[in-house]
Design a protein around this motif. Sequence first.
Motif, PDB file in Angstrom:
ATOM      1  N   UNK A   1      48.496  37.309  27.739  1.00  0.00           N
ATOM      2  CA  UNK A   1      47.785  38.424  28.344  1.00  0.00           C
ATOM      3  C   UNK A   1      47.916  39.622  27.432  1.00  0.00           C
TER       4      UNK A   1
ATOM      5  N   UNK B   1      35.424  43.442  47.939  1.00  0.00           N
ATOM      6  CA  UNK B   1      34.625  43.074  46.775  1.00  0.00           C
ATOM      7  C   UNK B   1      35.577  42.538  45.720  1.00  0.00           C
ATOM      8  N   UNK B   2      35.310  41.367  45.210  1.00  0.00           N
ATOM      9  CA  UNK B   2      36.150  40.806  44.140  1.00  0.00           C
ATOM     10  C   UNK B   2      35.264  40.432  42.954  1.00  0.00           C
ATOM     11  N   UNK B   3      35.738  40.731  41.768  1.00  0.00           N
ATOM     12  CA  UNK B   3      35.051  40.270  40.560  1.00  0.00           C
ATOM     13  C   UNK B   3      35.550  38.852  40.286  1.00  0.00           C
TER      14      UNK B   3
ATOM     15  N   UNK C   1      45.572  36.884  38.115  1.00  0.00           N
ATOM     16  CA  UNK C   1      44.855  38.063  37.657  1.00  0.00           C
ATOM     17  C   UNK C   1      43.682  38.324  38.584  1.00  0.00           C
ATOM     18  N   UNK C   2      43.575  39.561  39.064  1.00  0.00           N
ATOM     19  CA  UNK C   2      42.464  39.913  39.955  1.00  0.00           C
ATOM     20  C   UNK C   2      41.764  41.145  39.423  1.00  0.00           C
ATOM     21  N   UNK C   3      40.528  41.334  39.860  1.00  0.00           N
ATOM     22  CA  UNK C   3      39.774  42.499  39.396  1.00  0.00           C
ATOM     23  C   UNK C   3      38.878  43.005  40.518  1.00  0.00           C
ATOM     24  N   UNK C   4      38.947  44.301  40.812  1.00  0.00           N
ATOM     25  CA  UNK C   4      38.081  44.896  41.829  1.00  0.00           C
ATOM     26  C   UNK C   4      37.440  46.162  41.275  1.00  0.00           C
ATOM     27  N   UNK C   5      36.214  46.448  41.735  1.00  0.00           N
ATOM     28  CA  UNK C   5      35.580  47.696  41.301  1.00  0.00           C
ATOM     29  C   UNK C   5      36.131  48.867  42.117  1.00  0.00           C
TER      30      UNK C   5
ATOM     31  N   UNK D   1      38.653  35.540  36.891  1.00  0.00           N
ATOM     32  CA  UNK D   1      39.711  36.050  37.763  1.00  0.00           C
ATOM     33  C   UNK D   1      39.942  35.107  38.933  1.00  0.00           C
ATOM     34  N   UNK D   2      38.868  34.759  39.598  1.00  0.00           N
ATOM     35  CA  UNK D   2      39.001  33.910  40.777  1.00  0.00           C
ATOM     36  C   UNK D   2      37.907  32.854  40.765  1.00  0.00           C
TER      37      UNK D   2
ATOM     38  N   UNK E   1      31.974  39.496  28.540  1.00  0.00           N
ATOM     39  CA  UNK E   1      31.549  40.545  27.626  1.00  0.00           C
ATOM     40  C   UNK E   1      31.715  40.074  26.208  1.00  0.00           C
TER      41      UNK E   1
ATOM     42  N   UNK F   1      33.952  38.036  34.435  1.00  0.00           N
ATOM     43  CA  UNK F   1      33.443  39.193  33.716  1.00  0.00           C
ATOM     44  C   UNK F   1      33.250  38.740  32.286  1.00  0.00           C
TER      45      UNK F   1
ATOM     46  N   UNK G   1      36.132  36.269  31.199  1.00  0.00           N
ATOM     47  CA  UNK G   1      37.405  36.391  31.878  1.00  0.00           C
ATOM     48  C   UNK G   1      37.208  35.886  33.304  1.00  0.00           C
TER      49      UNK G   1
ATOM     50  N   UNK H   1      39.008  30.284  45.615  1.00  0.00           N
ATOM     51  CA  UNK H   1      40.078  31.290  45.753  1.00  0.00           C
ATOM     52  C   UNK H   1      39.531  32.551  46.417  1.00  0.00           C
TER      53      UNK H   1
ATOM     54  N   UNK I   1      54.420  40.785  28.515  1.00  0.00           N
ATOM     55  CA  UNK I   1      54.086  40.940  27.108  1.00  0.00           C
ATOM     56  C   UNK I   1      53.946  42.417  26.746  1.00  0.00           C
TER      57      UNK I   1
ATOM     58  N   UNK J   1      40.668  34.407  50.011  1.00  0.00           N
ATOM     59  CA  UNK J   1      41.093  35.802  50.119  1.00  0.00           C
ATOM     60  C   UNK J   1      40.173  36.597  51.051  1.00  0.00           C
TER      61      UNK J   1
ATOM     62  N   UNK K   1      49.502  31.735  30.213  1.00  0.00           N
ATOM     63  CA  UNK K   1      48.552  32.218  29.220  1.00  0.00           C
ATOM     64  C   UNK K   1      48.992  33.541  28.622  1.00  0.00           C
TER      65      UNK K   1
ATOM     66  N   UNK L   1      27.993  39.750  35.480  1.00  0.00           N
ATOM     67  CA  UNK L   1      29.286  39.805  36.155  1.00  0.00           C
ATOM     68  C   UNK L   1      29.111  39.090  37.497  1.00  0.00           C
TER      69      UNK L   1
END
Lengths: 175, 293
Positions: A144, A107-109, B8-12, A26-27, A114, A112, A24, A31, B183, A35, A142, A92
Amino acid sequence: MRRRCLIRSFAPALLLAPGGLHAQVYLTREQAKAILLPGPAEACPISLSKKERRSIEAACGVDVPREALEAWRSPAGDWLLFDSVKGRYEAIDLAVAISARGEVQGVEILTYRETYGYEVRQPEWRRQFHGKTVDSKLKPGKDITPLSGATISSQSITRGVRRLVQTWEQVLRHA
Amino acid sequence: MTPMKTIQRCQPLLGTFVEITLCGEAPETKLQQQAGKAFEMIRWVQRMMSFHDADSDISRLNRCGHLAPLQVHPWTYHVIELAAQLSRETEGAFDITVAPRLVRSGLLPRHGAYTSLAEAGRWEDITLHGGRAISYRQPLQIDLGGIAKGFAVDKAIEYLSTLGLHGAIVNAGGDLRVLGQIDSRVAIRDPRDPHRAAVPSIMLRPALATSAAYFVRAASGLKKAAAILHPRTGKPMRSNLSVSVFAKTCIEADALTKAVLLAPQKVWNPVLSAHDSVALLLTAKGEQVLFPA
Protein backbone atom coordinates in the motif's frame (compact mmCIF):
# COMPACT_ATOMS: atom_id res chain seq x y z
CA MET A 1 2.53 1.40 -47.53
CA ARG A 2 1.49 -1.75 -45.85
CA ARG A 3 3.65 -0.94 -42.88
CA ARG A 4 2.03 2.43 -42.55
CA CYS A 5 -1.39 0.80 -42.45
CA LEU A 6 -0.23 -1.49 -39.70
CA ILE A 7 1.10 1.40 -37.68
CA ARG A 8 -2.14 3.23 -38.11
CA SER A 9 -4.26 0.34 -36.94
CA PHE A 10 -2.11 -0.25 -33.89
CA ALA A 11 -1.62 3.38 -32.98
CA PRO A 12 -4.41 3.48 -30.39
CA ALA A 13 -2.98 0.42 -28.67
CA LEU A 14 0.47 1.97 -28.62
CA LEU A 15 -0.90 5.12 -27.10
CA LEU A 16 -2.61 3.22 -24.34
CA ALA A 17 0.14 0.79 -23.55
CA PRO A 18 2.86 2.75 -21.75
CA GLY A 19 0.66 4.49 -19.18
CA GLY A 20 -1.11 1.36 -18.13
CA LEU A 21 -4.46 1.41 -16.46
CA HIS A 22 -4.76 0.82 -12.82
CA ALA A 23 -8.08 -0.07 -11.26
CA GLN A 24 -8.23 0.21 -7.53
CA VAL A 25 -10.82 -2.26 -6.29
CA TYR A 26 -12.22 -1.37 -2.88
CA LEU A 27 -15.24 -3.60 -2.61
CA THR A 28 -16.84 -6.33 -4.66
CA ARG A 29 -20.57 -6.07 -5.24
CA GLU A 30 -21.17 -8.80 -2.68
CA GLN A 31 -19.10 -6.96 -0.05
CA ALA A 32 -20.91 -3.72 -0.82
CA LYS A 33 -24.22 -5.52 -0.42
CA ALA A 34 -23.16 -6.91 2.97
CA ILE A 35 -22.30 -3.38 4.12
CA LEU A 36 -25.09 -1.33 2.58
CA LEU A 37 -28.01 -3.75 2.47
CA PRO A 38 -27.37 -6.55 4.95
CA GLY A 39 -29.99 -9.25 5.35
CA PRO A 40 -32.34 -10.82 2.85
CA ALA A 41 -32.84 -9.06 -0.45
CA GLU A 42 -33.79 -10.04 -3.93
CA ALA A 43 -32.19 -9.04 -7.19
CA CYS A 44 -34.40 -6.56 -9.05
CA PRO A 45 -32.66 -5.60 -12.27
CA ILE A 46 -34.02 -2.32 -13.56
CA SER A 47 -34.58 -1.45 -17.14
CA LEU A 48 -35.35 2.18 -17.87
CA SER A 49 -37.49 3.06 -20.86
CA LYS A 50 -36.46 5.88 -23.13
CA LYS A 51 -39.25 8.03 -21.71
CA GLU A 52 -38.14 7.38 -18.13
CA ARG A 53 -34.55 8.22 -18.95
CA ARG A 54 -35.58 11.49 -20.57
CA SER A 55 -37.70 12.42 -17.59
CA ILE A 56 -34.90 11.58 -15.09
CA GLU A 57 -32.47 13.63 -17.14
CA ALA A 58 -34.85 16.59 -17.18
CA ALA A 59 -35.42 16.43 -13.42
CA CYS A 60 -31.80 16.14 -12.26
CA GLY A 61 -29.83 17.64 -15.12
CA VAL A 62 -27.55 14.62 -15.42
CA ASP A 63 -27.33 12.35 -18.46
CA VAL A 64 -28.71 8.83 -18.12
CA PRO A 65 -26.64 6.85 -20.59
CA ARG A 66 -27.57 3.36 -19.47
CA GLU A 67 -30.95 1.71 -19.53
CA ALA A 68 -30.05 -1.28 -17.37
CA LEU A 69 -29.14 -1.00 -13.69
CA GLU A 70 -28.27 -3.77 -11.30
CA ALA A 71 -30.35 -3.40 -8.18
CA TRP A 72 -31.32 -5.25 -5.01
CA ARG A 73 -34.39 -4.73 -2.89
CA SER A 74 -35.01 -5.75 0.71
CA PRO A 75 -38.43 -6.90 1.94
CA ALA A 76 -38.72 -3.55 3.79
CA GLY A 77 -38.44 -1.71 0.47
CA ASP A 78 -34.86 -0.46 0.80
CA TRP A 79 -32.83 -0.40 -2.40
CA LEU A 80 -29.22 -0.96 -3.30
CA LEU A 81 -28.22 0.32 -6.74
CA PHE A 82 -25.03 -0.22 -8.70
CA ASP A 83 -24.02 2.36 -11.24
CA SER A 84 -20.94 3.89 -12.77
CA VAL A 85 -20.10 7.51 -13.41
CA LYS A 86 -17.45 9.12 -15.51
CA GLY A 87 -14.71 10.67 -13.47
CA ARG A 88 -12.36 13.18 -15.02
CA TYR A 89 -10.93 10.56 -17.33
CA GLU A 90 -12.20 7.16 -16.34
CA ALA A 91 -15.23 5.34 -15.05
CA ILE A 92 -15.87 5.02 -11.32
CA ASP A 93 -18.16 2.22 -10.10
CA LEU A 94 -20.31 3.00 -7.12
CA ALA A 95 -22.99 1.46 -4.92
CA VAL A 96 -25.74 3.58 -3.42
CA ALA A 97 -28.25 2.52 -0.77
CA ILE A 98 -31.61 4.29 -0.83
CA SER A 99 -34.16 3.74 1.93
CA ALA A 100 -37.83 2.95 1.39
CA ARG A 101 -38.49 6.67 1.95
CA GLY A 102 -36.05 7.75 -0.74
CA GLU A 103 -33.19 8.84 1.52
CA VAL A 104 -29.59 8.06 0.63
CA GLN A 105 -28.29 5.69 3.30
CA GLY A 106 -24.74 5.23 2.06
CA VAL A 107 -22.41 5.61 -0.89
CA GLU A 108 -19.42 3.35 -1.50
CA ILE A 109 -16.86 3.52 -4.28
CA LEU A 110 -16.32 0.01 -5.65
CA THR A 111 -13.60 0.60 -8.21
CA TYR A 112 -11.71 3.68 -9.19
CA ARG A 113 -9.79 3.52 -12.42
CA GLU A 114 -7.31 6.15 -13.31
CA THR A 115 -4.38 6.42 -15.62
CA TYR A 116 -2.22 7.36 -12.70
CA GLY A 117 -1.18 4.70 -10.25
CA TYR A 118 0.22 2.10 -12.56
CA GLU A 119 3.82 3.08 -12.05
CA VAL A 120 3.55 2.94 -8.28
CA ARG A 121 2.98 -0.80 -8.55
CA GLN A 122 6.06 -1.30 -10.71
CA PRO A 123 9.09 -2.91 -9.07
CA GLU A 124 11.51 -0.39 -10.64
CA TRP A 125 9.54 2.48 -9.20
CA ARG A 126 9.35 0.89 -5.79
CA ARG A 127 13.08 0.28 -5.84
CA GLN A 128 13.59 4.05 -5.60
CA PHE A 129 12.62 3.70 -1.96
CA HIS A 130 15.47 1.34 -1.20
CA GLY A 131 17.73 2.60 1.53
CA LYS A 132 15.35 5.42 2.29
CA THR A 133 12.73 3.58 4.24
CA VAL A 134 12.68 4.53 7.89
CA ASP A 135 10.64 1.64 9.13
CA SER A 136 8.99 -0.54 6.58
CA LYS A 137 7.61 -3.26 8.76
CA LEU A 138 4.23 -3.91 7.61
CA LYS A 139 2.21 -5.22 4.99
CA PRO A 140 0.48 -8.46 4.99
CA GLY A 141 -1.01 -9.19 1.63
CA LYS A 142 -0.52 -6.26 -0.63
CA ASP A 143 1.67 -3.23 -0.87
CA ILE A 144 0.00 0.00 0.00
CA THR A 145 1.50 3.27 -1.04
CA PRO A 146 -0.74 6.15 -0.08
CA LEU A 147 -0.84 8.95 -2.61
CA SER A 148 -0.73 12.64 -1.76
CA GLY A 149 -1.48 15.52 -4.09
CA ALA A 150 -3.80 18.43 -4.68
CA THR A 151 -7.37 17.46 -3.90
CA ILE A 152 -9.40 15.79 -6.65
CA SER A 153 -13.05 16.81 -6.68
CA SER A 154 -15.69 14.12 -6.22
CA GLN A 155 -18.37 16.13 -8.01
CA SER A 156 -18.94 13.39 -10.56
CA ILE A 157 -20.11 11.14 -7.71
CA THR A 158 -22.48 13.82 -6.42
CA ARG A 159 -24.07 13.97 -9.87
CA GLY A 160 -24.28 10.17 -10.07
CA VAL A 161 -26.03 9.99 -6.70
CA ARG A 162 -28.46 12.71 -7.75
CA ARG A 163 -29.31 10.67 -10.83
CA LEU A 164 -30.03 7.57 -8.74
CA VAL A 165 -32.17 9.50 -6.25
CA GLN A 166 -34.19 10.80 -9.19
CA THR A 167 -34.42 7.26 -10.60
CA TRP A 168 -35.89 6.18 -7.26
CA GLU A 169 -38.31 9.10 -7.25
CA GLN A 170 -39.62 8.49 -10.74
CA VAL A 171 -39.37 4.73 -11.16
CA LEU A 172 -38.46 2.64 -8.12
CA ARG A 173 -40.90 4.11 -5.62
CA HIS A 174 -43.73 2.98 -7.84
CA ALA A 175 -42.23 -0.45 -8.40
CA MET B 1 -1.36 -16.62 15.38
CA THR B 2 -4.29 -15.16 13.48
CA PRO B 3 -3.40 -13.94 10.02
CA MET B 4 -3.31 -10.22 9.41
CA LYS B 5 -6.02 -8.82 7.17
CA THR B 6 -6.07 -5.60 5.19
CA ILE B 7 -9.18 -3.85 3.94
CA GLN B 8 -9.55 -0.70 1.91
CA ARG B 9 -12.69 1.41 1.52
CA CYS B 10 -13.47 4.63 -0.28
CA GLN B 11 -16.37 7.07 0.12
CA PRO B 12 -17.07 10.45 -1.45
CA LEU B 13 -16.80 12.90 1.48
CA LEU B 14 -15.47 16.43 2.09
CA GLY B 15 -15.84 17.06 -1.65
CA THR B 16 -13.22 14.45 -2.48
CA PHE B 17 -12.50 10.73 -2.27
CA VAL B 18 -11.74 9.58 1.26
CA GLU B 19 -9.87 6.29 1.44
CA ILE B 20 -9.47 4.27 4.64
CA THR B 21 -7.07 1.36 4.89
CA LEU B 22 -7.13 -0.86 7.97
CA CYS B 23 -4.82 -3.66 8.86
CA GLY B 24 -5.55 -5.90 11.82
CA GLU B 25 -6.23 -9.36 13.16
CA ALA B 26 -9.97 -8.96 13.62
CA PRO B 27 -12.34 -10.68 11.18
CA GLU B 28 -12.97 -8.82 7.97
CA THR B 29 -16.55 -7.91 8.85
CA LYS B 30 -15.31 -6.32 12.07
CA LEU B 31 -12.69 -4.30 10.17
CA GLN B 32 -15.37 -3.17 7.70
CA GLN B 33 -17.53 -2.05 10.62
CA GLN B 34 -14.65 -0.10 12.16
CA ALA B 35 -13.89 1.58 8.83
CA GLY B 36 -17.58 2.49 8.61
CA LYS B 37 -17.40 4.20 12.01
CA ALA B 38 -14.26 6.09 10.99
CA PHE B 39 -16.13 7.38 7.92
CA GLU B 40 -18.89 8.43 10.30
CA MET B 41 -16.42 10.65 12.23
CA ILE B 42 -15.49 12.34 8.97
CA ARG B 43 -19.15 12.84 8.12
CA TRP B 44 -19.67 14.62 11.47
CA VAL B 45 -16.83 17.01 10.73
CA GLN B 46 -18.34 17.65 7.30
CA ARG B 47 -21.76 18.39 8.78
CA MET B 48 -20.30 20.93 11.22
CA MET B 49 -17.78 22.68 9.04
CA SER B 50 -19.02 22.57 5.47
CA PHE B 51 -19.39 25.88 3.68
CA HIS B 52 -21.74 24.16 1.23
CA ASP B 53 -24.20 23.04 3.90
CA ALA B 54 -26.50 25.87 5.01
CA ASP B 55 -27.03 24.20 8.43
CA SER B 56 -23.38 23.87 9.42
CA ASP B 57 -21.75 25.80 12.26
CA ILE B 58 -19.80 27.72 9.64
CA SER B 59 -22.88 28.77 7.68
CA ARG B 60 -24.60 29.90 10.89
CA LEU B 61 -21.58 32.00 11.79
CA ASN B 62 -21.37 33.45 8.28
CA ARG B 63 -25.02 34.48 8.44
CA CYS B 64 -25.06 36.18 11.81
CA GLY B 65 -21.65 36.01 13.51
CA HIS B 66 -21.36 39.79 13.19
CA LEU B 67 -24.60 40.32 15.13
CA ALA B 68 -23.87 38.39 18.33
CA PRO B 69 -21.49 35.71 19.60
CA LEU B 70 -22.65 32.22 18.58
CA GLN B 71 -21.86 29.02 20.38
CA VAL B 72 -20.36 26.33 18.15
CA HIS B 73 -19.39 22.69 18.60
CA PRO B 74 -16.04 22.20 20.44
CA TRP B 75 -14.52 20.71 17.26
CA THR B 76 -15.46 23.75 15.18
CA TYR B 77 -14.13 26.00 17.91
CA HIS B 78 -10.86 24.09 18.01
CA VAL B 79 -10.36 24.34 14.23
CA ILE B 80 -11.12 28.08 14.11
CA GLU B 81 -8.83 28.63 17.11
CA LEU B 82 -5.95 26.84 15.38
CA ALA B 83 -6.68 28.68 12.11
CA ALA B 84 -6.45 32.00 13.96
CA GLN B 85 -3.22 30.92 15.62
CA LEU B 86 -1.70 30.02 12.25
CA SER B 87 -2.87 33.31 10.75
CA ARG B 88 -1.05 35.11 13.55
CA GLU B 89 2.10 33.04 13.14
CA THR B 90 2.20 33.40 9.35
CA GLU B 91 1.37 37.12 9.47
CA GLY B 92 -1.90 36.54 7.64
CA ALA B 93 -0.62 34.32 4.83
CA PHE B 94 -2.97 31.62 6.08
CA ASP B 95 -6.41 33.22 6.29
CA ILE B 96 -9.83 31.53 6.40
CA THR B 97 -11.71 34.71 5.44
CA VAL B 98 -10.99 34.63 1.69
CA ALA B 99 -14.33 32.90 0.99
CA PRO B 100 -16.15 35.89 -0.62
CA ARG B 101 -13.67 35.86 -3.49
CA LEU B 102 -14.08 32.12 -3.93
CA VAL B 103 -17.87 32.57 -4.02
CA ARG B 104 -17.48 35.21 -6.72
CA SER B 105 -15.28 32.99 -8.83
CA GLY B 106 -17.85 30.20 -8.53
CA LEU B 107 -15.67 27.84 -6.52
CA LEU B 108 -17.96 28.11 -3.49
CA PRO B 109 -21.77 28.33 -3.50
CA ARG B 110 -23.67 31.44 -2.49
CA HIS B 111 -26.38 30.92 0.12
CA GLY B 112 -29.07 33.44 -0.72
CA ALA B 113 -28.77 37.18 -0.93
CA TYR B 114 -28.39 37.66 2.81
CA THR B 115 -24.76 36.57 2.90
CA SER B 116 -22.35 39.43 2.67
CA LEU B 117 -19.68 39.27 0.00
CA ALA B 118 -17.78 42.21 1.42
CA GLU B 119 -14.09 41.57 1.06
CA ALA B 120 -12.88 43.96 3.72
CA GLY B 121 -12.76 41.37 6.49
CA ARG B 122 -9.61 39.64 7.66
CA TRP B 123 -8.74 36.97 10.15
CA GLU B 124 -8.28 39.62 12.88
CA ASP B 125 -12.02 40.25 12.70
CA ILE B 126 -12.77 36.82 14.19
CA THR B 127 -13.19 36.99 17.97
CA LEU B 128 -12.95 33.88 20.10
CA HIS B 129 -14.90 34.09 23.35
CA GLY B 130 -15.01 31.79 26.36
CA GLY B 131 -17.65 29.06 26.40
CA ARG B 132 -16.99 28.09 22.75
CA ALA B 133 -18.62 31.23 21.38
CA ILE B 134 -17.39 33.04 18.29
CA SER B 135 -18.28 36.40 16.83
CA TYR B 136 -17.18 38.60 13.92
CA ARG B 137 -16.27 42.27 14.22
CA GLN B 138 -17.84 42.87 10.81
CA PRO B 139 -19.75 40.72 8.30
CA LEU B 140 -17.41 37.93 7.21
CA GLN B 141 -17.47 34.70 5.24
CA ILE B 142 -15.13 32.10 6.57
CA ASP B 143 -14.37 28.81 4.86
CA LEU B 144 -12.48 25.99 6.54
CA GLY B 145 -11.67 24.26 3.22
CA GLY B 146 -7.97 24.76 3.83
CA ILE B 147 -7.85 23.11 7.23
CA ALA B 148 -10.95 21.02 8.07
CA LYS B 149 -9.99 18.11 5.83
CA GLY B 150 -6.87 17.61 7.89
CA PHE B 151 -8.91 17.84 11.08
CA ALA B 152 -11.37 15.21 9.80
CA VAL B 153 -8.47 12.86 9.07
CA ASP B 154 -7.13 13.41 12.61
CA LYS B 155 -10.54 12.63 14.11
CA ALA B 156 -10.82 9.39 12.13
CA ILE B 157 -7.30 8.35 13.14
CA GLU B 158 -8.01 9.30 16.78
CA TYR B 159 -10.96 6.92 16.75
CA LEU B 160 -9.05 4.15 14.96
CA SER B 161 -6.18 4.43 17.44
CA THR B 162 -8.45 3.14 20.20
CA LEU B 163 -9.17 -0.15 18.41
CA GLY B 164 -5.88 -1.99 18.76
CA LEU B 165 -5.34 -2.20 15.01
CA HIS B 166 -2.03 -3.20 13.51
CA GLY B 167 -2.07 -0.12 11.31
CA ALA B 168 -4.31 2.30 9.45
CA ILE B 169 -4.17 4.98 6.78
CA VAL B 170 -6.81 7.67 6.31
CA ASN B 171 -6.39 9.60 3.07
CA ALA B 172 -8.80 12.44 2.31
CA GLY B 173 -7.91 13.29 -1.27
CA GLY B 174 -4.21 13.64 -0.54
CA ASP B 175 -4.37 14.79 3.08
CA LEU B 176 -3.39 11.69 4.95
CA ARG B 177 -2.24 10.29 8.25
CA VAL B 178 -0.87 6.88 9.11
CA LEU B 179 -1.26 4.98 12.34
CA GLY B 180 0.86 2.19 13.73
CA GLN B 181 2.84 -0.39 11.86
CA ILE B 182 1.99 0.46 8.33
CA ASP B 183 4.23 1.00 5.35
CA SER B 184 6.06 4.30 5.67
CA ARG B 185 6.33 4.92 1.95
CA VAL B 186 4.25 7.48 0.16
CA ALA B 187 3.82 8.75 -3.39
CA ILE B 188 3.38 12.43 -4.18
CA ARG B 189 1.80 13.51 -7.47
CA ASP B 190 4.30 15.16 -9.75
CA PRO B 191 3.00 18.72 -10.42
CA ARG B 192 4.38 18.53 -13.97
CA ASP B 193 2.18 15.55 -14.83
CA PRO B 194 -0.22 14.98 -11.91
CA HIS B 195 -2.24 12.25 -13.62
CA ARG B 196 0.55 9.94 -14.51
CA ALA B 197 3.65 10.51 -12.48
CA ALA B 198 4.49 10.38 -8.80
CA VAL B 199 7.52 11.15 -6.72
CA PRO B 200 8.42 8.57 -4.10
CA SER B 201 9.07 9.74 -0.57
CA ILE B 202 8.90 8.40 2.92
CA MET B 203 6.59 9.51 5.69
CA LEU B 204 8.85 11.80 7.68
CA ARG B 205 6.02 12.43 10.17
CA PRO B 206 2.72 10.59 10.69
CA ALA B 207 0.70 13.12 8.66
CA LEU B 208 1.13 14.55 5.18
CA ALA B 209 -0.79 17.06 3.08
CA THR B 210 -0.09 18.47 -0.36
CA SER B 211 -1.34 21.67 -1.97
CA ALA B 212 -1.00 22.74 -5.57
CA ALA B 213 -3.18 24.43 -8.16
CA TYR B 214 -3.16 21.82 -10.93
CA PHE B 215 -6.56 20.17 -10.47
CA VAL B 216 -8.72 23.23 -9.89
CA ARG B 217 -7.48 24.80 -13.10
CA ALA B 218 -8.28 21.68 -15.08
CA ALA B 219 -11.70 21.21 -13.45
CA SER B 220 -12.94 24.75 -13.93
CA GLY B 221 -11.59 25.06 -17.45
CA LEU B 222 -10.33 28.50 -16.49
CA LYS B 223 -6.68 29.25 -16.87
CA LYS B 224 -6.73 31.68 -14.00
CA ALA B 225 -8.84 29.76 -11.50
CA ALA B 226 -7.24 28.48 -8.35
CA ALA B 227 -8.77 27.63 -5.01
CA ILE B 228 -5.81 29.10 -3.18
CA LEU B 229 -5.76 32.87 -3.07
CA HIS B 230 -3.29 35.30 -1.67
CA PRO B 231 -5.09 36.91 1.29
CA ARG B 232 -3.57 40.34 0.73
CA THR B 233 -3.83 40.69 -3.03
CA GLY B 234 -6.72 38.28 -3.69
CA LYS B 235 -4.78 36.92 -6.66
CA PRO B 236 -5.07 33.20 -7.35
CA MET B 237 -2.00 31.08 -6.82
CA ARG B 238 -0.86 30.12 -10.26
CA SER B 239 2.56 28.60 -9.98
CA ASN B 240 3.15 24.99 -10.83
CA LEU B 241 4.71 24.42 -7.46
CA SER B 242 3.47 21.64 -5.25
CA VAL B 243 3.99 21.91 -1.51
CA SER B 244 3.84 18.88 0.77
CA VAL B 245 4.10 19.24 4.52
CA PHE B 246 4.84 16.38 6.90
CA ALA B 247 3.59 17.03 10.43
CA LYS B 248 2.50 15.24 13.58
CA THR B 249 -1.15 15.96 12.91
CA CYS B 250 -2.96 16.26 9.61
CA ILE B 251 -4.66 19.54 10.55
CA GLU B 252 -1.23 21.18 10.89
CA ALA B 253 0.03 19.57 7.67
CA ASP B 254 -3.07 20.72 5.75
CA ALA B 255 -2.91 24.33 6.93
CA LEU B 256 0.86 24.69 6.71
CA THR B 257 0.92 23.77 3.00
CA LYS B 258 -1.03 26.98 2.30
CA ALA B 259 1.27 29.04 4.49
CA VAL B 260 4.34 27.71 2.65
CA LEU B 261 2.73 28.37 -0.73
CA LEU B 262 1.77 31.95 0.09
CA ALA B 263 4.08 33.41 2.72
CA PRO B 264 7.69 34.45 2.23
CA GLN B 265 10.19 31.85 3.36
CA LYS B 266 11.46 33.88 6.29
CA VAL B 267 7.93 33.80 7.69
CA TRP B 268 7.13 30.12 7.29
CA ASN B 269 10.53 28.69 8.19
CA PRO B 270 10.15 29.37 11.94
CA VAL B 271 6.50 28.30 11.81
CA LEU B 272 7.51 24.92 10.38
CA SER B 273 10.00 24.34 13.17
CA ALA B 274 7.52 25.54 15.81
CA HIS B 275 5.14 22.81 14.60
CA ASP B 276 7.91 20.22 14.21
CA SER B 277 7.09 19.92 10.50
CA VAL B 278 9.00 19.32 7.29
CA ALA B 279 8.09 20.81 3.90
CA LEU B 280 8.87 19.13 0.58
CA LEU B 281 8.61 21.43 -2.45
CA LEU B 282 8.33 20.00 -5.96
CA THR B 283 9.02 22.65 -8.56
CA ALA B 284 7.92 22.92 -12.17
CA LYS B 285 11.46 22.10 -13.21
CA GLY B 286 11.38 18.80 -11.40
CA GLU B 287 13.51 19.82 -8.43
CA GLN B 288 12.78 18.52 -4.96
CA VAL B 289 13.66 20.77 -2.06
CA LEU B 290 13.29 19.83 1.58
CA PHE B 291 12.86 22.42 4.40
CA PRO B 292 14.46 22.42 6.84
CA ALA B 293 17.22 20.89 4.74
